[in-house]
Design a protein around this motif. Sequence first.
Motif: not given
Length: 412
Positions: A242, A253, A285-286
Amino acid sequence: MRVVFLSVSDDLGGSEVALLEMIRGLRRARPSWPLHVILPGRGPLHQRVSALGAACEVVRLPRWLARVGESAAGEAGRPRLARAALALRLCRAAAALPFYQRALRTTLARLGPAVLHTNGLKAHILGAWAAGPETHVVWHLHEYIFRRPVTRRLMRATLPRCRAIIANSESVADDVRRAISPDTAPTVIHNAVDLTQFTPAGPALDLDALSGLPPAPAGTVRAGLVATYGRWKGHEVFLRALARLRSGTPVRGYVIGDALYDTAGSQYSRAELIAMARQLGVSTRVGFTGFQPASLVMRSLDIVVHASTEPEPFGLVIAEAMAAGRALTTSAKGGAAELIEPGRDAITHTAGDDASLADSIARLAADPEWRHQLGTAARQAAERRFNPARMASELAALYERVGGVAAERQPA
């Protein structure tokens, strides 16, 4: 024919989910057979087994016996310390063993099964030692054993007590022959998936809310690693992949799962993985959702990531993703390679290579039509390869073959 299943875990890992499908299938294929499951406690597996109509027996597994395992015995950088810790756990487990064996032997004598089907490495040894002379022991191998020297020696010594061996893949069967004896002839029976539950259409989850993240922008492609927190399941590879994605790539993600097994040193903690994501700069982002219902998870993702860094005995997540019609990228080592046709119903990346995984995710994210084609082909393949009726038929035939005259035996 009375069949007893022995599991030393009452949680819901891959082999336990496979056990549920075995019970479900056998109840349809052989409805007159009494099925019993011996568990170490009243965890989630107990509830699910009871819901399927099989009888549950609880034989408590002592804590030190539950925690003993070889997963961390060769841990990089600390092999001597890890082996010493294993030796200590083995000593403590040995002290607790007679109490468990006595209770297990008493329970099996009362039930009087024609077949004892053991599920899990500890169960193979403990079950073979506890079974009476008229019970046929069937080991169901869901794991590799060659790299586990203690388990390997114990299983070689116990082999004369075992009537048949099932392997969940050709890869595991090869490992059995290498680890135990080249003359061993395991029967390969691939796991099954409930094709009525794992479907392309149906309810899904709000993964962002479950992760505590703000709603993803429209057009975001959701890519998820679905696994327990085992150290070989590829979490670090996924997080690094990622981090490699180009800025602006519309991918979010998700790490779906959690720590599960009792074996010491075998898994990450969630705190470790969150810290890793922070260090890699991908914490926004995860998302980390914990365990969620697997069929709902699959339908919530656009891309399912299987990133195991070591050979996978089977890869139940692969089968579930295919049944749900999802685009899939897999490291395809070991038994996992037997489940797919690369380029037709899934794509592959190099195991342990975050750049290769990042490339697979980016290519799938950029082409929704390709994702749809892969998912459609995957569902069609799953209907052929992972059909519960097929698995139940193969299991029943094996039981009848090994049980012989004992098939008619019932307890007084």
